[in-house]
Enzyme design. Structure first.
Site, PDB file in Angstrom:
ATOM      1  NE  ARG A  72      -2.328  -1.363   3.519  1.00 20.14           N
ATOM      2  CZ  ARG A  72      -1.692  -0.637   4.387  1.00 20.14           C
ATOM      3  NH1 ARG A  72      -1.795   0.846   4.509  1.00 20.14           N
ATOM      4  NH2 ARG A  72      -1.225  -1.044   5.473  1.00 20.14           N
TER       5      ARG A  72
ATOM      6  CE1 TYR B 177       1.178  -6.730  -3.064  1.00 21.27           C
ATOM      7  CE2 TYR B 177       0.007  -5.073  -1.629  1.00 21.27           C
ATOM      8  CZ  TYR B 177       0.648  -6.380  -1.678  1.00 21.27           C
ATOM      9  OH  TYR B 177       0.613  -7.143  -0.624  1.00 21.27           O
TER      10      TYR B 177
ATOM     11  CE  LYS C  36      -6.807  -3.389   5.706  1.00 16.16           C
ATOM     12  NZ  LYS C  36      -5.721  -4.229   5.393  1.00 16.16           N
TER      13      LYS C  36
ATOM     14  CG  HIS D 200      -6.896  -3.016  10.489  1.00 10.82           C
ATOM     15  ND1 HIS D 200      -5.627  -2.372  10.224  1.00 10.82           N
ATOM     16  CD2 HIS D 200      -6.797  -3.987   9.394  1.00 10.82           C
ATOM     17  CE1 HIS D 200      -4.794  -3.223   9.340  1.00 10.82           C
ATOM     18  NE2 HIS D 200      -5.566  -4.245   8.941  1.00 10.82           N
TER      19      HIS D 200
ATOM     20  CB  CYS E 105       1.151  -6.238  14.082  1.00 10.06           C
ATOM     21  SG  CYS E 105       2.268  -4.899  13.604  1.00 10.06           S
TER      22      CYS E 105
ATOM     23  NE  ARG F 259       0.083  -8.584   2.649  1.00  7.71           N
ATOM     24  CZ  ARG F 259      -0.350  -8.146   3.701  1.00  7.71           C
ATOM     25  NH1 ARG F 259      -1.662  -8.657   4.234  1.00  7.71           N
ATOM     26  NH2 ARG F 259       0.185  -7.281   4.318  1.00  7.71           N
TER      27      ARG F 259
HETATM   28  P1  GTP Z   1      -2.126  -7.774   7.760  1.00  6.62           P
HETATM   29  O1  GTP Z   1      -2.629  -8.777   6.559  1.00  6.62           O
HETATM   30  O2  GTP Z   1      -0.995  -6.823   6.682  1.00  6.62           O
HETATM   31  O3  GTP Z   1      -3.077  -6.686   7.975  1.00  6.62           O
HETATM   32  O4  GTP Z   1      -1.180  -8.745   8.756  1.00  6.62           O
HETATM   33  P2  GTP Z   1      -1.616  -9.296  10.012  1.00  6.62           P
HETATM   34  O5  GTP Z   1      -1.922  -8.490  11.340  1.00  6.62           O
HETATM   35  O6  GTP Z   1      -2.614 -10.209   9.907  1.00  6.62           O
HETATM   36  O7  GTP Z   1      -0.216  -9.967  10.362  1.00  6.62           O
HETATM   37  P3  GTP Z   1       0.133 -11.621  10.381  1.00  6.62           P
HETATM   38  O8  GTP Z   1      -0.744 -12.396  11.138  1.00  6.62           O
HETATM   39  O9  GTP Z   1      -0.127 -11.910   8.754  1.00  6.62           O
HETATM   40  O10 GTP Z   1       1.696 -11.582  10.873  1.00  6.62           O
HETATM   41  C1  GTP Z   1       2.582 -10.703  10.315  1.00  6.62           C
HETATM   42  C2  GTP Z   1       3.895 -11.088  10.876  1.00  6.62           C
HETATM   43  O11 GTP Z   1       4.120 -11.280  12.472  1.00  6.62           O
HETATM   44  C3  GTP Z   1       4.432 -12.532  10.348  1.00  6.62           C
HETATM   45  O12 GTP Z   1       5.723 -12.381   9.911  1.00  6.62           O
HETATM   46  C4  GTP Z   1       4.143 -13.386  11.538  1.00  6.62           C
HETATM   47  O13 GTP Z   1       5.135 -14.573  11.581  1.00  6.62           O
HETATM   48  C5  GTP Z   1       4.593 -12.359  12.617  1.00  6.62           C
HETATM   49  N1  GTP Z   1       3.858 -12.748  13.851  1.00  6.62           N
HETATM   50  C6  GTP Z   1       2.485 -12.840  13.966  1.00  6.62           C
HETATM   51  N2  GTP Z   1       1.994 -13.232  15.288  1.00  6.62           N
HETATM   52  C7  GTP Z   1       3.473 -13.331  16.262  1.00  6.62           C
HETATM   53  C8  GTP Z   1       3.522 -13.568  17.380  1.00  6.62           C
HETATM   54  O14 GTP Z   1       2.724 -13.879  18.324  1.00  6.62           O
HETATM   55  N3  GTP Z   1       4.864 -13.535  17.876  1.00  6.62           N
HETATM   56  C9  GTP Z   1       5.705 -12.953  16.923  1.00  6.62           C
HETATM   57  N4  GTP Z   1       7.107 -12.840  17.569  1.00  6.62           N
HETATM   58  N5  GTP Z   1       5.580 -12.858  15.585  1.00  6.62           N
HETATM   59  C10 GTP Z   1       4.314 -12.927  15.098  1.00  6.62           C
HETATM   60  C1  SPV Z   2      -2.899  -4.382   5.484  1.00  2.69           C
HETATM   61  O1  SPV Z   2      -1.615  -3.895   5.005  1.00  2.69           O
HETATM   62  O2  SPV Z   2      -3.213  -4.163   6.544  1.00  2.69           O
HETATM   63  C2  SPV Z   2      -3.188  -5.717   4.672  1.00  2.69           C
HETATM   64  C3  SPV Z   2      -2.791  -5.771   3.321  1.00  2.69           C
HETATM   65  O3  SPV Z   2      -4.240  -6.295   5.115  1.00  2.69           O
HETATM   66  S1  SPV Z   2      -3.773  -4.937   2.081  1.00  2.69           S
HETATM   67  O4  SPV Z   2      -4.823  -5.306   1.794  1.00  2.69           O
HETATM   68  O5  SPV Z   2      -2.560  -4.614   1.072  1.00  2.69           O
HETATM   69  O6  SPV Z   2      -3.948  -3.609   2.629  1.00  2.69           O
HETATM   70 MN    MN Z   3      -4.574  -5.539   7.184  1.00  2.94          MN
END
Ligand code: GTP
Ligand code: SPV
Ligand code: MN
Length: 599
Positions: free
Chosen positions: A73, A201, A210, A230, A254, A382
């Protein structure tokens, strides 16, 4: 031109207007049928837009690469175009709508010459339900069409549900030259309109996600008395069969997808605990008139998840979800097996590999300090996977009523400062806790990585109006929810002096979830601190954890007054930046925090 799926004159007039501007050779309506999707996949494979992967190992899965300068983004080029700058606020980029429409018109004019304009009628939420909202996206990208077919509910029933009403969100997307200098992701909340150009993208172009389900929906939610957040949504099933739901807002990359698909540690599994996924990114929340609780639905129909770090141990459910019917974007290609790979999948990178840029790649050149240039998969690569393939999908996934929310959890990546978990004193304090959220930046958005920035409610890039008014809306919602969820804050990312994560995270986050839910039920005590309530260290179960003891938990729960006081100064600056719409209640809470810390 394929047969129109509607007689709705508002829709037809708008499509005609867009057609005259963009000049596509052809218009094709997307009807959600498998035959049409299959024909589009075949067409995309014939032009190289998609690569079909190994049908035995990854049935119906495809690989796509976006342009090297178009991999996340772009917040700097995302605009909220309200009539006044004040409505958009200081945190959003703002341009006067008249000026922005004029700029865009030049970029869209003739942009689809020689191409097909696809018309995607989609619903965010179960078609026809009280929560649902309809959108129509016009795009010249088959990749976008195929992603939207996974991420949203597409089909004739959407147009039937709209009938002859003008109540839908217009979305126009053109890849154009994919020129980063002329890339615009724009929102016109008063016009129910989203326009995106010069990107191909994810979050920039899958306009239901979003752009609609957060930026436009947050604006509508304020007007109509509901919330678009979110947040992931998950259900914890107890051995007696009871299921309690929580939502959690963490900034991009995160941990939402990971938490949403959590597999409980062995000690809980054998007792019969389970976790069910309702959503992994977006929650729409409404007050239920019958029981006065806040109810949540996930408006999406699939997962657009971060690939790197997803493996058999960290998130087996996500991995299983991606084993069929999935589109992989910007991951590493394993030439010999015709499959995909990413950093953190396993310790066995392909020997004959093509990296996310489309170049031959030698895994031995990987340098952790320079991931973007040396990794096989882009850090923000992704998977787009269908919810129906998720092994832990909640039976309430298609709920019309929503699921009742017991707790709302905020969280971010903080190497220091924020403890493992704390509980707010009440809704107003909880809103304050959300407003002061901070996190180290990730690869999900273009720009520097690892810099701490304030990201209120994980919504900094996604609020479709003034951030101060958004906080006010949170406070106002508190007044109309008779049975409010409790509000918590977590941090899985505290590090030791060597920079290693102290808390094991992932499945073990269940241990914290159970404390949170026990608090909601009034079944466990807590300790009052200047920032809110924290657990007694012995109340976080460490049974079965390697190297994590009650002392580790005590350490993870410490509140260092000096670093918090430094944070208070930073929050004051941030509130100043948000400007004069910050509600007085937030300043009252900030003063209370400062006084508590100085006591
Ligand atoms: P978006 O799709 O961008 O909104 O991301 P998201 O919030 O769904 O994050 P996602 O669960 O994909 O995690 C992103 C990164 O954080 C990955 O590289 C994971 O390995 C790491 N991660 C997730 N949970 C944990 C945790 O409990 N501990 C640690 N150390 N890393 C974590
Ligand atoms: C984020 O960045 O929070 C995502 C991926 O979930 S995107 O759809 O690119 O915003
Ligand atoms: Mn997201």
């Amino acid at each position: 031109m394929s047969k129109s799926m509607t007689n709705n004159k508002y829709v037809l007039d708008w499509i005609e207007e867009m057609r005259q501007m963009c000049c596509p050779d052809n218009i094709v309506w997307i009807d959600g049928t498998e035959e049409q999707a299959e024909a589009l996949r075949a067409e995309a494979c014939s032009t190289g837009e998609l690569t079909k992967l190994n049908e035995e190992l990854l049935p119906n899965c495809y690989l796509h690469r976006t342009a090297v300068n178009d991999v996340a983004r772009v917040e700097g080029r995302t605009f909220i175009c309200t009539p006044t700058k004040e409505e958009a606020g200081n945190i959003n980029n703002w341009v006067d709508p008249v000026e922005m429409y004029a700029t865009l018109k030049k970029l869209y004019t003739g942009a689809m010459k020689g191409k097909t304009m696809y018309v995607i009628p989609y619903s965010m939420g179960v078609v026809g339900s009280d929560f649902a909202k309809i959108g129509i996206e016009l795009t010249d990208s088959i990749y976008v069409v195929l992603n939207m077919l996974i991420m949203t509910r597409v089909g004739q029933n959407v147009m039937d549900s709209l009938g002859d009403s003008p109540d839908y969100i217009k979305g126009l997307h053109a890849v154009a030259d994919c020129d980063p200098e002329n890339r615009y992701i724009t929102h016109f909340p008063q016009d129910n309109t989203i326009m995106s150009v010069n990107s191909a993208y994810g979050g920039n172009v899958l306009l239901g996600k979003k752009c609609f389900a957060l930026r436009i929906a947050s604006y509508l939610g304020r007007k109509e008395g509901w919330m678009a957040e979110h947040m992931l949504i998950l259900g914890v099933e107890y051995p007696n069969g009871d299921i309690k739901y929580v939502t959690a807002a963490f900034p991009s990359a995160c941990g939402k997808t990971n938490l949403a698909m959590l597999i409980p540690p062995e000690i809980y599994k054998k007792q019969g605990y389970k976790v069910w996924t309702v959503g992994d990114d977006i929650a729409w929340l409404r007050v239920n008139k019958e029981d006065g609780k806040l109810y949540a639905v996930n408006p999406e129909n699939g997962f657009f998840g971060v690939a790197p770090g997803t493996n058999e141990k960290s998130n087996p459910n996500a991995l299983a979800t991606t084993k069929r019917d999935t589109i992989f974007t910007n991951v590493c290609y394993d030439v010999d097996n015709n499959t995909v790979w990413w950093e953190g999948l396993n310790d066995n990178p392909p020997k004959n590999a093509i990296n996310w840029k489309g170049e031959p790649w030698d895994y031995r050149t990987y340098d952790k300090a320079d991931k973007i240039n040396t990794s096989g998969a882009h850090p923000n690569s992704r998977f787009t996977a269908s919810a129906k393939n998720c092994p832990c999908l909640s039976s309430e996934f298609n709920t019309i009523k929503g699921v009742p929310v017991s707790a709302i959890i905020f969280g971010g990546r903080r190497a220091k400062t924020a403890p493992l978990v704390y509980e707010s004193r009440d809704w107003q304090h909880g809103t304050f806790v959300g407003s002061i959220m901070a996190s180290e930046t990730t690869a999900a958005a273009a720009g520097a990585i690892g810099v701490v920035r304030r990201d209120p409610m994980a919504m900094r890039p996604f609020v479709g109006y003034n951030m101060g008014d958004y906080w006010k809306h949170w406070l106002d919602m508190g007044k109309i929810i008779p049975n409010k969820p409790k509000i918590f804050h977590v941090n899985w990312f505290r590090t030791d002096d060597q920079g290693n994560f102290i808390w094991p995270g992932f499945g073990d986050n269940m241990r914290v979830l159970l404390w949170i839910l026990a608090r909601c039920e009034g079944k466990v005590d807590a300790v009052e601190t200047p920032i809110g309530y924290v657990p007694k260290p012995e109340d976080i179960n460490v049974e079965g954890l390697d190297g994590v003891t009650v002392d580790t938990i005590r350490d993870l729960l410490t509140i260092d007054n000096d670093s918090w006081l430094a944070d208070v100064e930073n929050i004051k600056d941030f509130y100043k930046q948000v400007g004069d719409h910050v509600p007085q209640e937030m300043y009252d809470e900030l003063a209370k925090l400062e006084a508590n810390l100085k006591k």
